[in-house]
Each structure stands twice: as structure tokens, then as C-alpha cells.
Design a protein around this motif. Structure first.
Motif, PDB file in Angstrom:
ATOM      1  N   HIS A 107      -7.603  -4.057   3.750  1.00 37.27           N
ATOM      2  CA  HIS A 107      -8.427  -3.024   3.744  1.00 37.27           C
ATOM      3  C   HIS A 107      -8.088  -1.816   3.534  1.00 37.27           C
ATOM      4  N   ASP A 111      -8.898   1.084   0.923  1.00 39.35           N
ATOM      5  CA  ASP A 111      -9.774   2.229   1.509  1.00 39.35           C
ATOM      6  C   ASP A 111      -8.722   3.729   1.686  1.00 39.35           C
ATOM      7  N   GLN A 114      -9.386   5.408   5.069  1.00 44.65           N
ATOM      8  CA  GLN A 114      -8.600   4.683   6.460  1.00 44.65           C
ATOM      9  C   GLN A 114      -7.228   4.827   6.258  1.00 44.65           C
TER      10      GLN A 114
END
Length: 243
Positions: A107, A111, A114
Motif C-alpha cells: 500500500h 500510495d 503515505q
């Protein structure tokens, strides 16, 4: 000790166990390589060295606790007619940790927001990397040493096999870590491997054994495909430069 040095059976056991420990150590090397790729040099090199040193220490300490380790295989809990030992519980927890960590890293790679947020907290990155390496070192060491106990009878052979395997892990971890850091698609593939390994650990904990040969074949095949992809990308870049 002299008898072991002159025994063909002892040498055969050492070679077999060393080969098995090296194969089992692949999981450890992949996990450490993925973790250290997120922190800058020279912290990455230091974290990798500490992680592999801890892997060796944990394995030797566990070997010195053979009676305690054998006791860990005794059932302590029953879940839906499945008797679980402390070893099973540790494998399940470790597998779930691997799945969660690999999913989080995937993730983060996707992302961008992030990713930026993690870079701002880089001061704590080294500490958290070491903590995560310690957790997974314990899980992999437990699995590795219980396997060693089942294959060899002499503590000297077990210790020798573990030390040789850890030295080979240390030598190979540098090139693996650099390759993962330099090739983002390879890192994503390594994270997928960790999810696969985590699922296998959880399955083992619940007494559903997935033959490791299947897993390592899938890893080897995927790594070979990625290797050719890396070569193809490199050749395309050279072709563009030459034009």
C-alpha cells in the motif's frame, strides 16, 4: 567430537541440514532486504548486519534450549478440533504479522502520500526496522531450529549447520538488498513472496501443511521472470542511449 569428524553419516547430516537451513533462510533474507530498502545508507547496511547477527544469535540460543523447544510442540489449546501448540501459535502470529506488514508495504509503495509521510518520520525508521526484524527473526528461527531438531541428533552438527547457513545468508543479503532497492518491481515481487510465506506459516500453524517445494518453485519461477524483465528494461535503455 572426533567421532563426528570421521563419520560419513555426520558429514551427510551436516550437508543436508545446512542446505535446508539455507533454503529456510531465504525468507529471512527477503524480509530484511525489503525492510532496509526503506531507510538510507549507511543505516540500511547496519540494520541488515544487526538483523542477520540477531538471526544467528536467536538460532544458537534456541538450540541451547532443546528441552524447552520440544515442549513447545505439546498441545496447549484446541480451536475447532485443531490442537495448537505454542509453536503453532507463534507460527500463526508470525504469519499474520508477515501478511499485514507486506500488505502495508505494498500500500505504501502505491500510495505516494503515505510514502511521503513515512519519509518525514525517518528518524524513527531505523529503530522500527530493527524491532520488526527481531519479531520475524524469532519466528523464522523457531521454525528453522525445530526442523533441525527433527533432522539431526547431535547438537554440534546443528550449530555448525546454522552458523554456515547464517554466514551464507550474510554474504548473499548485500546483493539481494541492493537489487531490491534498485528495482521497484522486484521489491513488489518480494512483498508478494512475503504474503505467500505468511500464508504458509499460518497454514502450518493450523496443521494444514503446504509443501515448501511448491512455494519455493513459485518464488524461483517468478524471480526468473523478473530477472528477464530487468534485463529487457536495461537493454531498452541502452538502445535509447545509443540512438
Amino acid at each position: 567430537m572426533i567421532e563426528l569428524l570421521t563419520s560419513p553419516e555426520a558429514w551427510a547430516a551436516l550437508l543436508t541440514l545446512t542446505a535446508l537451513e539455507i533454503v529456510l533462510g531465504i525468507d529471512n533474507v527477503i524480509f530484511i532486504s525489503v525492510l532496509v530498502s526503506r531507510i538510507p545508507e549507511p543505516h540500511a547496511t547496519r540494520a541488515r548486519q544487526i538483523g542477520l547477527l540477531l538471526a544467528l544469535v536467536f538460532r544458537i540460543v534456541l538450540l541451547s534450549l532443546l528441552v524447552w523447544l520440544i515442549g513447545l510442540t505439546e498441545p496447549v489449546l484446541t480451536v475447532k478440533n485443531v490442537a495448537l501448540s505454542w509453536r503453532d501459535i507463534i507460527l500463526i502470529a508470525g504469519g499474520m504479522f508477515l501478511i499485514a506488514k507486506a500488505t502495508h508495504e505494498i500500500h505504501t509503495e502505491i500510495d505516494a502520500f503515505q510514502h511521503g509521510r513515512e519519509e518525514r518520520s525517518a528518524a524513527n525508521a531505523f529503530f522500527w526496522v530493527i524491532m520488526q526484524i527481531i519479531v520475524i527473526d524469532i519466528v523464522f528461527s523457531l521454525d528453522s531450529i525445530i526442523t533441525a531438531i527433527g533432522m539431526a541428533q547431535d547438537l554440534e552438527i546443528m550449530v555448525a549447520a546454522v552458523v554456515i547457513a547464517c554466514v551464507i545468508m550474510y554474504v548473499s543479503s548485500g546483493p539481494v538488498a541492493r537489487f531490491v532497492a534498485e528495482h521497484p518491481t522486484t521489491k513488489m515481487l518480494a512483498l508478494a513472496f512475503l504474503v505467500l510465506i505468511g500464508v504458509a506459516l499460518v497454514a502450518d500453524g493450523f496443521k494444514f501443511h503446504i509443501p515448501r517445494g511448491y512455494i519455493y518453485f513459485a518464488i524461483t519461477f517468478s524471480a526468473a521472470v523478473e530477472f528477464f524483465n530487468v534485463l529487457a528494461r536495461r537493454n531498452r535503455r541502452k538502445a535509447k542511449v545509443s540512438k
